[in-house]
Design an enzyme around this catalytic site. Structure first.
Site, mmCIF file in Angstrom:
data_model
loop_
_atom_site.group_PDB
_atom_site.id
_atom_site.type_symbol
_atom_site.label_atom_id
_atom_site.label_comp_id
_atom_site.label_asym_id
_atom_site.label_seq_id
_atom_site.Cartn_x
_atom_site.Cartn_y
_atom_site.Cartn_z
ATOM 1 N N ARG A 106 0.330 -34.949 25.310
ATOM 2 C CA ARG A 106 0.056 -34.053 25.790
ATOM 3 C C ARG A 106 -0.524 -32.793 26.256
ATOM 4 O O ARG A 106 -0.595 -32.561 24.799
ATOM 5 C CB ARG A 106 1.939 -33.712 25.803
ATOM 6 C CG ARG A 106 2.663 -32.556 25.964
ATOM 7 C CD ARG A 106 3.814 -32.867 24.761
ATOM 8 N NE ARG A 106 4.967 -34.069 25.793
ATOM 9 C CZ ARG A 106 6.332 -33.829 25.924
ATOM 10 N NH1 ARG A 106 6.393 -32.911 25.517
ATOM 11 N NH2 ARG A 106 6.400 -35.079 26.967
ATOM 12 N N HIS B 24 4.795 -35.852 34.246
ATOM 13 C CA HIS B 24 5.120 -37.108 33.734
ATOM 14 C C HIS B 24 5.939 -38.167 33.804
ATOM 15 O O HIS B 24 6.558 -38.695 34.028
ATOM 16 C CB HIS B 24 6.822 -35.653 32.987
ATOM 17 C CG HIS B 24 6.984 -36.200 31.846
ATOM 18 N ND1 HIS B 24 6.275 -37.081 30.681
ATOM 19 C CD2 HIS B 24 7.544 -35.882 30.847
ATOM 20 C CE1 HIS B 24 6.891 -36.674 29.384
ATOM 21 N NE2 HIS B 24 8.487 -36.138 29.660
ATOM 22 N N GLN C 135 8.302 -40.183 31.172
ATOM 23 C CA GLN C 135 9.469 -40.105 31.863
ATOM 24 C C GLN C 135 10.327 -40.909 32.857
ATOM 25 O O GLN C 135 11.343 -41.400 32.512
ATOM 26 C CB GLN C 135 9.475 -38.607 31.993
ATOM 27 C CG GLN C 135 10.914 -38.162 31.740
ATOM 28 C CD GLN C 135 11.858 -37.366 30.655
ATOM 29 O OE1 GLN C 135 11.575 -38.140 29.963
ATOM 30 N NE2 GLN C 135 12.676 -38.518 30.463
ATOM 31 N N ASP D 95 16.842 -30.664 34.806
ATOM 32 C CA ASP D 95 15.508 -30.695 33.830
ATOM 33 C C ASP D 95 15.396 -28.757 33.897
ATOM 34 O O ASP D 95 15.931 -27.781 34.264
ATOM 35 C CB ASP D 95 14.257 -30.484 34.262
ATOM 36 C CG ASP D 95 12.884 -30.456 33.128
ATOM 37 O OD1 ASP D 95 13.375 -30.536 32.342
ATOM 38 O OD2 ASP D 95 11.899 -30.210 33.950
ATOM 39 N N CYS E 192 16.260 -35.087 31.194
ATOM 40 C CA CYS E 192 14.938 -35.791 30.691
ATOM 41 C C CYS E 192 14.539 -35.017 29.408
ATOM 42 O O CYS E 192 14.712 -36.279 28.282
ATOM 43 C CB CYS E 192 13.400 -35.352 31.256
ATOM 44 S SG CYS E 192 13.159 -33.148 31.910
ATOM 45 N N ARG F 272 13.359 -43.817 27.243
ATOM 46 C CA ARG F 272 11.606 -44.035 26.768
ATOM 47 C C ARG F 272 11.138 -44.523 26.031
ATOM 48 O O ARG F 272 9.699 -45.310 26.553
ATOM 49 C CB ARG F 272 11.649 -42.122 26.247
ATOM 50 C CG ARG F 272 11.762 -41.531 27.272
ATOM 51 C CD ARG F 272 10.866 -41.201 28.063
ATOM 52 N NE ARG F 272 9.428 -40.924 28.057
ATOM 53 C CZ ARG F 272 9.086 -39.550 28.000
ATOM 54 N NH1 ARG F 272 10.110 -38.651 27.322
ATOM 55 N NH2 ARG F 272 7.930 -39.769 26.956
HETATM 56 N N1 NVA Z 1 9.547 -29.496 32.259
HETATM 57 C C1 NVA Z 1 9.799 -29.543 31.199
HETATM 58 C C2 NVA Z 1 9.462 -31.244 30.677
HETATM 59 C C3 NVA Z 1 10.145 -31.554 29.309
HETATM 60 C C4 NVA Z 1 10.355 -32.914 28.864
HETATM 61 C C5 NVA Z 1 8.200 -28.976 30.292
HETATM 62 O O1 NVA Z 1 7.438 -28.785 30.943
HETATM 63 O O2 NVA Z 1 8.732 -28.277 30.078
HETATM 64 N N1 CP Z 2 11.777 -35.823 27.734
HETATM 65 C C1 CP Z 2 10.581 -35.235 26.661
HETATM 66 O O1 CP Z 2 9.815 -35.924 27.011
HETATM 67 O O2 CP Z 2 11.047 -34.724 25.747
HETATM 68 P P1 CP Z 2 10.273 -34.584 24.362
HETATM 69 O O3 CP Z 2 9.607 -33.238 25.329
HETATM 70 O O4 CP Z 2 11.253 -33.951 23.235
HETATM 71 O O5 CP Z 2 9.094 -35.166 24.182
#
Ligand code: NVA
Ligand code: CP
Length: 306
Positions: A103, A130, A133, A222, A262, A290
């Site tokens: 990530r 992502h 997801q 989101d 998500c 997930r």
């Molecule tokens: N758009 C959000 C998704 C988190 C799973 C982020 O990037 O923080």
């Molecule tokens: N939806 C998701 O990716 O959650 P986290 O940021 O907690 O991993």
């Protein structure tokens, strides 16, 4: 990018369906507590430059259930791209580990990680997309509806990494996808073009929540400020407020519409507590998937190593 999982659009529709059927099979095995150990004596390196609850816990739990060992490397551990070049970490971990999940902030960095890696690299979210997801999301919708025919998804909010993966999925599986949010927060237009060029799905950009949700099978939202944008949260709240998913918007679809997110959700901002807790909310089925979707991705990649 074949042996890695960086974008959904790196896969064709047959391959995506293969992953979905595998995810369904692995979910059943997990629930039956079957002995299933394809990753015995294997290790997964999980690199996190950003925080996580679901991604970390689902990857770690899933990989260990499948017999392997998962290593958590948090933002202060290896200093990817800061203490050490990405291409060096990539070649180093390829010698130690069998799968890498990362990530990261900059999407170019996950592409570079994959380019230099001899083992599969899985994208656990970047600023751009992502994919894990959205594979889990479409699995959840398939489970709920029994098929993916005539599907209308209305995404409400910021044109962010979640939307980009939805668009990449829409370039592979047919659907009607509406992205509704304030002006100036639209998704990347090159990614929109992927859907248009595929000729498979319809895409609509809307600034009007009332008309956008009409006939939607799913309303998805989101956070308004993603990780890396949290200092803009107060400013964004003002422009995004009309796009909140609340009971009145849910009641405006003319259908029994599912609610998805998500997660993590900021209750009272992009979604009300009432909608999160409503019978139409499937956010925890979604979050559970997930793990099953990612288990399938890891098994699929290790079965298809070139
Ligand atoms: N758009 C959000 C998704 C988190 C799973 C982020 O990037 O923080
Ligand atoms: N939806 C998701 O990716 O959650 P986290 O940021 O907690 O991993």
């Amino acid at each position: 990018m074949g042996k890695h999982f960086i974008h959904i659009s790196d896969y064709n529709s047959n391959e995506i369906w293969e992953i979905l059927y595998l995810a369904k099979e692995l979910k059943t095995k997990f629930h039956k507590k079957e002995n299933y150990k394809p990753f015995q004596d294997r290790s997964l390196a999980m690199i996190f430059a950003k925080p996580s609850a679901r991604t970390r816990v689902s990857f770690e739990t899933g990989f260990e259930w499948m017999g392997g060992h998962a290593l958590f490397l948090g933002p202060n551990d290896i200093g990817i791209g800061k203490r050490e070049a990405i291409k060096d970490i990539s070649r180093l971990f390829s010698r130690y580990n069998d799968v890498i999940m990362a990530r990261l902030f900059d999407h170019k960095h996950i592409v570079e990680l994959a380019e230099y890696s001899d083992v599969p690299v899985i994208n656990g979210l970047t600023d751009y997309n992502h994919p894990c997801q959205i594979i889990c999301d479409i699995m959840t919708i398939w489970e709920q509806k029994g098929n993916l025919d005539d599907l209308k998804i209305c995404y409400m909010g910021d044109g962010n990494n979640i939307v980009h993966s939805w668009l990449q999925l829409a370039s592979r599986l047919p659907m009607e996808f509406v992205c509704c949010g304030p002006e100036g927060f639209e998704p990347d237009m090159e990614t929109v073009k992927m859907v248009e060029n595929s000729g498979l799905s319809s895409f609509e950009l809307s600034h009007n929540p009332i008309s956008a949700v009409k006939g939607a099978d799913v309303i998805y939202t989101d956070v308004w400020a993603s990780m890396g944008q949290k200092e803009e949260a107060a400013q964004r709240e003002k422009v995004f407020a009309p796009y909140q998913v609340n009971k009145s918007l849910m009641n405006n679809t003319g259908k029994d519409t599912l609610f998805m997110h998500c997660l993590p959700a900021e209750r009272g901002r992009e979604v009300t507590d009432e909608v999160m807790e409503s019978k139409n909310s499937i956010v925890f089925d979604q979050a559970e998937n997930r793990m099953h979707a990612q288990n399938a991705i890891m098994v699929y990649l290790s079965n298809n190593l070139s």
